[in-house]
Write an enzyme that holds these catalytic residues in place. Structure first.
Site, PDB file in Angstrom:
ATOM      1  N   LEU A  65       0.864  -1.172   0.000  1.00 13.92           N
ATOM      2  CA  LEU A  65       0.000   0.000   0.000  1.00 13.92           C
ATOM      3  C   LEU A  65       0.904   1.226   0.000  1.00 13.92           C
ATOM      4  O   LEU A  65       1.998   1.209   0.572  1.00 13.92           O
ATOM      5  CB  LEU A  65      -0.892   0.030   1.247  1.00 13.92           C
ATOM      6  CG  LEU A  65      -1.981  -1.037   1.375  1.00 13.92           C
ATOM      7  CD1 LEU A  65      -2.704  -0.888   2.717  1.00 13.92           C
ATOM      8  CD2 LEU A  65      -2.980  -0.973   0.232  1.00 13.92           C
ATOM      9  N   ASP A  66       0.442   2.304  -0.620  1.00 12.71           N
ATOM     10  CA  ASP A  66       1.194   3.549  -0.589  1.00 12.71           C
ATOM     11  C   ASP A  66       1.347   4.029   0.849  1.00 12.71           C
ATOM     12  O   ASP A  66       0.531   3.706   1.726  1.00 12.71           O
ATOM     13  CB  ASP A  66       0.488   4.631  -1.406  1.00 12.71           C
ATOM     14  CG  ASP A  66       0.405   4.298  -2.883  1.00 12.71           C
ATOM     15  OD1 ASP A  66       1.254   3.534  -3.364  1.00 12.71           O
ATOM     16  OD2 ASP A  66      -0.529   4.805  -3.542  1.00 12.71           O
ATOM     17  N   LYS A  67       2.353   4.837   1.079  1.00 14.43           N
ATOM     18  CA  LYS A  67       2.638   5.347   2.425  1.00 14.43           C
ATOM     19  C   LYS A  67       1.390   5.915   3.094  1.00 14.43           C
ATOM     20  O   LYS A  67       1.097   5.599   4.253  1.00 14.43           O
ATOM     21  CB  LYS A  67       3.725   6.423   2.348  1.00 14.43           C
ATOM     22  CG  LYS A  67       3.963   7.166   3.651  1.00 14.43           C
ATOM     23  CD  LYS A  67       4.946   8.311   3.472  1.00 14.43           C
ATOM     24  CE  LYS A  67       5.081   9.124   4.753  1.00 14.43           C
ATOM     25  NZ  LYS A  67       5.983  10.293   4.572  1.00 14.43           N
TER      26      LYS A  67
END
Length: 320
Positions: free
Chosen positions: A137-139
Site C-alpha cells: 500500500l502507498d505510504k
C-alpha cells in the site's frame, strides 16, 4: 539459509500470444521485467516443464514455475514499531496499516517502515523475500495487508495475486458528484515526463478498476473500489483519469475544491486532510494452507471518519 520459495501458477488465457517475459512482469508486478528476463535466461523459469526464451509467446493455460533469485533481508534492522494485527497463525499475518507508514525501506529511508516492524515482530521473516510482504500500500493509504510467514504461504499468496484470486476493496473519497458506478480499464505505466508519477499510457500494463457509489455529498462522492489488477498508484491514477481524483491526493489530486457553502468546520477539515482519502477496507482470499475462505474488514482511520462526518453534516444542513 532456506531456499527461495518456488512460485507456481497458471498463465491466464487472456495473455495468449504475448511474450513470456512481458506476461510474467504483469502477473508479478513486484518484480521488474529486467529481473524476470534474467531469471528466464538463467533457466529459473519453466512453462509446462520446459525452459522458454524471454521472447517466446505463451498460449495461455500453461503452468509456470519460477525459482526467484531475490535478495534476502540483511541490512534492514528490526524495530519495535506497533502493529495493528487483525489475524495471525503459523502461515500468515494480516495487519491494518496506518496512514503514514512506509511499507518497504528505500534509499534515504531505511528505517521506520513496515518491514522493520515485521522483522521485530517475527525475526524468522528475515528468511523470506521482502520479509514476507506480497503486496503493498502507498505510504499514506491505510488498511489491510497480508504477509506470508513461510515459503509455502509466500508461494501460494503470490500465485493467488497473479491469478487474481485475492479480493481487495477500498473506500475512496473523490472530488465531484458521481451518479453511478463504473469500470476504468486503462493501461498504466511511468509518466513519460515525470518518472516519479504513474499515468494512463498507451502500451502500459493492463489495469482494471471497478467502482460503485456508496454515498454522495456536496461536490464529493464516497466510492467502494475493487481491483482486478494491482498496478502502482492504480486507483489514484484511474480516478484522476476520469476527472474524479481522490481527495487530498498530493500527486494526482490537483487543487483543493471546497464544496459550495462550506462552513468553517468543513473548510478546516478539508484543508487539514493532507493525504489521499483512500483506505483498504476489505481483504479476502483462500487460506494458503487450509484453503478455507478468509475475509477481513477494517474501519477507516479517525482522520478519514472525521472528514466524512464533516461532509455528511454539510450535505444534511443544505437539505434542511
Amino acid at each position: 539459509m532456506p531456499p527461495e520459495p518456488t512460485l507456481e501458477f497458471a498463465i491466464p488465457d487472456e495473455f495468449a500470444g504475448r511474450r513470456v517475459d512481458q506476461v510474467l512482469s504483469q502477473l508479478m508486478p513486484d518484480y521488474s521485467r529486467t529481473r524476470i528476463k534474467d531469471w528466464i535466461e538463467r533457466g529459473r523459469v519453466t512453462l509446462n516443464g520446459r525452459v522458454p526464451r524471454p521472447r517466446d509467446n505463451v498460449a495461455g493455460g500453461e503452468t509456470v514455475c519460477v525459482e526467484p533469485l531475490v535478495e534476502i533481508v540483511h541490512e534492514d534492522r528490526a524495530q519495535a514499531i506497533e502493529l495493528d494485527i487483525r489475524f495471525e497463525d503459523e502461515s500468515l499475518l494480516v495487519i491494518n496499516k496506518p496512514p503514514g507508514l512506509v511499507v518497504h525501506p528505500a534509499a534515504g529511508n531505511r528505517e521506520g517502515t513496515l518491514l522493520n516492524a515485521l522483522l521485530h515482530h517475527d525475526p524468522d521473516l528475515a528468511t523470506l523475500p521482502r520479509a514476507g510482504i506480497v503486496h503493498r500500500l502507498d505510504k499514506d493509504t491505510s488498511g489491510l495487508m497480508v504477509i506470508a510467514k513461510t515459503p509455502g504461504a509466500y508461494q501460494a499468496l503470490v500465485a493467488a495475486l497473479a491469478a487474481r484470486e485475492v479480493s481487495r476493496e477500498y473506500l475512496a473519497l473523490v472530488q465531484g458528484e458521481l451518479i453511478a458506478g463504473g469500470t476504468v480499464e486503462e493501461p498504466i505505466a511511468r509518466h513519460p515526463r515525470d518518472r516519479k508519477r504513474m499515468a494512463v499510457v498507451s502500451g502500459g500494463k493492463p489495469a482494471v478498476t471497478h467502482y460503485r457509489v456508496l454515498e454522495r455529498f456536496v461536490g464529493h462522492t464516497l466510492l467502494r473500489v475493487s481491483l482486478e489488477t494491482g498496478r502502482t498508484h492504480q486507483i489514484r491514477v484511474h480516478m484522476a483519469h476520469i476527472r474524479h481524483p481522490i481527495v487530498g491526493d498530493p500527486v494526482y489530486g490537483g487543487r483543493l475544491r471546497l464544496p459550495p457553502g462550506a462552513g468553517d468546520g468543513l473548510v478546516a477539515a478539508m484543508r487539514g486532510f493532507r493525504r489521499q482519502a483512500l483506505h483498504a477496507m476489505r481483504l479476502a482470499f483462500e487460506h494458503p494452507r487450509t484453503s478455507e475462505p478468509m475475509v477481513w474488514d477494517s474501519e477507516p482511520p479517525e482522520d478519514l471518519l472525521l472528514l466524512l462526518a464533516a461532509l455528511r453534516a454539510h450535505a444534511e444542513a443544505r437539505l434542511d
